[in-house]
Design a protein around this motif. Structure first.
Motif: not given
Lengths: 344, 217
Positions: A49, A52, A54, A78, A81-82, A86, A88, A92-94, A105-106, A109, A153, B117-118, B124-126, B131, B140
């Motif tokens: 972690r 990146n 975190l 930011k 990180r793209k 990563m 998990f 950690n899905l929405l 999603f990414p 973003i 993802r 975690g989410v 982690a995706m920036g 956002q 969520e």
């Protein structure tokens, strides 16, 4: 590709300070699948972690493709990180989005347009074999399918690096294998560098070409996977190997060997380690013919690590007038690890 | 009888009007307040301890003032805002002021239940903090937020019974003025019956919305 120097992470709380990482140095080359193995609490996830950011390192340097991560502004971080995907342990899905929405999603973003997003998501779902699940929600998927969504993802923005945090630890053995195979395929197909944190030696064995063993916040051993498997230097590494190989002789067998040792006038029970090409040669029968000894295999195990055979045999040699001892020294001479098993 | 029906009808209409508008205002201000309370907290995406403490204190102060007293305290503010201090519309101001911090706390609680975690995955995706809020936290937590709106609406039905104090009318006022002060027991019972039905309807409707939003989760 990834260069970590003197990385230290200290957690400060009311009850004192805890050193989670202590002077870590690692070099990860482009295209590597680099394994980081350690027991829980060793600091391996913290290390991942930090890559990146975190977790913010207390001191030290992390360079990715020549970019010093610790010196980036929030905006630069930011962007960086793209390019670092990563995955998990708990996916950690929405839960509010479908499989399609999660993979998109990414890309949202990162500000891609609708058309590009549609194309990319379709390709990614194809890559992980989930095209038919695009409209499903995460709750309707199995663990393995969820991790496939996680992988799709993580790959969405064409990352240079993929960080895997215990990515298979919540999966059953069969699903673990299929996910590892997918990761390996992706590594070969797309050339993405991967950093894999795990506590399972099996994961390392399946996909990693290099390993670092972490214990008590420090890297205690590192090298190619084959090196670590064939000649583990530390007890920690040996303990991990024990978890998957029979490096230790089981208790029942020990009792049997003890009985044998008592009866053997001129015999030896030995543990032989085989590495690499030598496994393909008919060594035992050679020794039997050459020295006129009897060889009785009591226990054995041969496996394959990164294409190289690796094995252990427990053999009882019997022979008169010191032939057994000569047979043993011959085995040592040709490059085998021979260890006389002394019990009792 | 016709007179009673007329009274009940207009009182119901007043209550529905007060509650509906107050719920809307409470949501518009309360949800962002909840987002702020959550995200400025320790260890969250926009950690800001002084702001968090200040907001928390203000919210707690407003939540500790009994509604009857708040109604009276806010008279000058109501007059400044809507130009009058009595009547149904005027009652909406204190109702909303009471409901905003309540909705804020409920939203904060709902957001706290979103898996860390989410949020981390999004970071982690920036993803930027904005956002994370708009694309992760609120979607969520939406079922819980909807449940929070339902609770707020039901609370407001209760609060609106006190609106008679500043001439706001509504069912509670009718029950007090006719049922209690004029000993018209039938009116008292009718208003209670209507309030019970109203609360039931809000709960059922709210549950349906929550169920729809949490489909597949």
């Amino acid at each position: 590709m990834i260069r970590i120097r003197n990385l230290t992470k200290v957690y400060t709380s009311a009850s004192g300070t805890v050193k989670a990482l202590d002077g870590i140095n690692l070099d990860i080359e482009k295209g590597d699948i680099f394994g980081i193995i350690g027991l829980s609490g060793a600091g391996k996830s913290t290390l991942l972690r930090c890559i990146n950011l975190l977790e913010k390192p207390t001191s030290g340097s992390i360079e990715i493709d020549g970019v010093e991560m610790t010196g980036l502004s929030p905006k630069e971080l930011k962007e960086m990180r793209k390019k670092i995907g990563m995955i998990f342990q708990h996916f950690n899905l929405l839960s509010s989005r479908t499989v399609w929405g999660n993979v998109a999603f990414p890309l949202e973003i990162a500000g891609f347009d609708r058309k590009t997003i549609n194309e990319k998501v379709e390709n990614l779902l194809n890559l992980v074999g989930l095209s038919d699940k695009a409209r499903s929600f995460p709750s309707q998927l199995s663990g393995g399918q969820k991790q496939r969504v996680g992988i799709a993802r993580a790959l969405a923005c064409d990352p240079k690096v993929l960080l895997c945090d215990e990515a298979t630890s919540a999966l059953d053995p069969e699903t673990t294998l299929s996910i590892l195979k997918l990761l390996k395929d992706i590594n070969e197909k797309l050339g993405i560098t991967m950093v894999v944190v795990t506590h399972e030696m099996n994961v390392i064995k399946q996909i990693c070409n290099k390993v670092a063993v972490i214990e008590k916040s420090r890297v205690v051993e590192q090298g190619t996977t084959f090196e670590i498997f064939s000649r583990p230097k530390t007890q920690t590494a040996r303990n991990f190997l024990k978890s998957m190989f029979i490096c230790e002789i089981p208790e029942e067998l020990k009792a049997k060997i003890k009985a044998l040792n008592g009866n053997l006038a001129e015999g030896r029970v030995v543990k032989i380690g085989f590495f690499g090409e030598i496994t393909a040669k008919p060594i035992l029968s050679e020794v039997v013919k050459k020295f006129g000894v009897n060889a009785n295999i009591l226990y054995g195990n041969i496996d394959n690590i990164q294409g190289t055979p690796f094995g252990t045999l427990v053999v009882q040699f019997e022979g008169k007038n010191g032939t057994a001892d000569r047979a043993l020294s011959y085995l040592q001479d040709i490059g085998l690890d021979v260890e006389v098993v002394e019990i009792g | 009888m016709a007179e009673t029906v007329k009274l009940l009808f207009s009182a119901t209409r007043e209550t529905v009007y007060m509650v509906a508008v107050s719920v809307l205002i409470a949501s518009i201000f309360g949800i962002p307040l909840g987002v702020l309370l959550y995200s400025t907290d320790r260890g969250r995406i926009l950690e800001n301890s002084p702001l968090n403490k200040a907001l928390g204190t203000i919210v707690n102060i407003f939540r500790s003032i009994p509604f009857v007293i708040l109604l009276i305290m806010l008279i000058p503010f109501t007059r400044w805002l809507v130009g009058k201090s009595i009547g149904t519309t005027a009652a909406i101001v204190p109702l909303s002021v009471a409901a905003i911090p309540f909705m804020g706390r409920l939203t904060e609680t709902a957001l706290r239940e979103v898996d860390r975690g989410v949020i981390e995955a999004a970071q982690a995706m920036g993803a930027s903090p904005f956002q994370v809020i708009t694309k992760v936290l609120i979607p969520e937590a939406l079922p819980s937020i909807a449940a929070g709106i339902t609770i707020t609406a039901i609370n407001l039905v209760g609060y609106s019974a006190m609106a008679g104090v500043i001439g706001g009318g509504g069912l509670g006022d009718l029950a007090v003025r006719y049922g209690y002060q004029r000993f018209m027991l039938d009116i008292m019972l009718y208003t209670v019956a209507i309030l019970v039905v109203m609360v039931q309807l809000i709960q059922v409707l709210g549950d349906l919305v929550v169920k729809y939003l949490s489909k597949h989760r």
